[in-house]
Motif scaffolding. Structure first.
Motif, mmCIF file in Angstrom:
data_model
loop_
_atom_site.group_PDB
_atom_site.id
_atom_site.type_symbol
_atom_site.label_atom_id
_atom_site.label_comp_id
_atom_site.label_asym_id
_atom_site.label_seq_id
_atom_site.Cartn_x
_atom_site.Cartn_y
_atom_site.Cartn_z
ATOM 1 N N GLN A 45 46.727 -9.697 65.417
ATOM 2 C CA GLN A 45 47.019 -11.114 65.167
ATOM 3 C C GLN A 45 45.771 -11.960 65.395
ATOM 4 O OE1 GLN A 45 49.465 -12.912 64.081
ATOM 5 N NE2 GLN A 45 51.263 -11.589 64.124
ATOM 6 N N LEU A 48 43.166 -11.175 62.406
ATOM 7 C CA LEU A 48 43.573 -11.492 61.036
ATOM 8 C C LEU A 48 42.928 -12.762 60.472
ATOM 9 C CD1 LEU A 48 45.357 -10.665 58.626
ATOM 10 C CD2 LEU A 48 47.178 -12.039 59.627
ATOM 11 N N PRO A 49 42.917 -13.894 61.183
ATOM 12 C CA PRO A 49 42.320 -15.100 60.592
ATOM 13 C C PRO A 49 40.844 -14.955 60.237
ATOM 14 C CG PRO A 49 43.612 -15.674 62.515
ATOM 15 C CD PRO A 49 43.534 -14.184 62.483
ATOM 16 N N ILE A 52 40.650 -12.847 57.034
ATOM 17 C CA ILE A 52 41.093 -13.641 55.880
ATOM 18 C C ILE A 52 40.010 -14.652 55.494
ATOM 19 C CG2 ILE A 52 42.709 -15.478 55.225
ATOM 20 C CD1 ILE A 52 44.930 -13.835 56.440
ATOM 21 N N LYS A 73 44.719 -10.202 51.207
ATOM 22 C CA LYS A 73 45.275 -11.040 52.275
ATOM 23 C C LYS A 73 46.764 -10.762 52.449
ATOM 24 C CE LYS A 73 43.829 -15.011 50.718
ATOM 25 N NZ LYS A 73 43.512 -16.447 50.619
ATOM 26 N N SER A 74 47.468 -10.598 51.338
ATOM 27 C CA SER A 74 48.903 -10.328 51.390
ATOM 28 C C SER A 74 49.186 -8.992 52.077
ATOM 29 C CB SER A 74 49.467 -10.321 49.968
ATOM 30 O OG SER A 74 50.791 -9.877 49.960
ATOM 31 N N LEU A 76 47.254 -7.312 54.142
ATOM 32 C CA LEU A 76 46.874 -7.347 55.554
ATOM 33 C C LEU A 76 47.894 -8.118 56.381
ATOM 34 C CD1 LEU A 76 43.025 -7.898 55.277
ATOM 35 C CD2 LEU A 76 44.212 -5.824 55.962
ATOM 36 N N THR A 77 48.394 -9.218 55.831
ATOM 37 C CA THR A 77 49.407 -10.005 56.548
ATOM 38 C C THR A 77 50.676 -9.197 56.751
ATOM 39 O OG1 THR A 77 48.474 -11.998 55.531
ATOM 40 C CG2 THR A 77 50.633 -12.206 56.555
ATOM 41 N N LYS A 78 51.086 -8.470 55.694
ATOM 42 C CA LYS A 78 52.259 -7.605 55.810
ATOM 43 C C LYS A 78 52.040 -6.508 56.848
ATOM 44 C CE LYS A 78 54.195 -5.994 52.071
ATOM 45 N NZ LYS A 78 54.403 -5.551 50.664
ATOM 46 N N HIS A 79 50.859 -5.948 56.855
ATOM 47 C CA HIS A 79 50.531 -4.884 57.810
ATOM 48 C C HIS A 79 50.609 -5.393 59.246
ATOM 49 C CE1 HIS A 79 48.487 -1.528 59.717
ATOM 50 N NE2 HIS A 79 47.605 -2.378 60.214
ATOM 51 N N VAL A 80 50.024 -6.570 59.486
ATOM 52 C CA VAL A 80 50.030 -7.132 60.843
ATOM 53 C C VAL A 80 51.454 -7.508 61.253
ATOM 54 C CG1 VAL A 80 49.229 -9.102 62.216
ATOM 55 C CG2 VAL A 80 47.633 -7.882 60.748
ATOM 56 N N ALA A 81 52.236 -8.019 60.324
ATOM 57 C CA ALA A 81 53.616 -8.397 60.644
ATOM 58 C C ALA A 81 54.465 -7.183 60.997
ATOM 59 C CB ALA A 81 54.237 -9.160 59.480
#
Length: 83
Positions: A45, A48-49, A52, A73-74, A76-81
């Protein structure tokens, strides 16, 4: 070989830009790989920023396509979530 001063200057500046673009692209790719390998949700988390931001900068300078940036970005965001 180039015959005009402007052409010689263009060759020099193109080479400088190429080297910088390669460095930035490689750095971003390494950051993406590192983020994908993370298993700790808090650390991911936090990272990630910045990743990105790197991807956005590459897309802004047309080093990578804007659609590829969005897809990355999509994913990676899904992976982190999911962590």
């Amino acid at each position: 070989m180039a015959n005009h001063k402007s052409a010689l200057k263009r060759i020099r500046s193109s080479e400088r830009k190429r080297v910088l673009n390669r460095y930035q692209h490689k750095t971003a790719r390494n950051a993406v790989k590192k983020l994908r390998e993370l298993t700790d949700a808090k650390e991911a988390q936090k990272m990630l920023p910045s990743v990105i931001s790197m991807i956005d900068k590459l897309a802004k300078k047309n080093i990578i396509h804007s659609n590829k940036a969005g897809n990355l970005k999509s994913q990676l965001t899904k992976h982190v979530a999911a962590l």
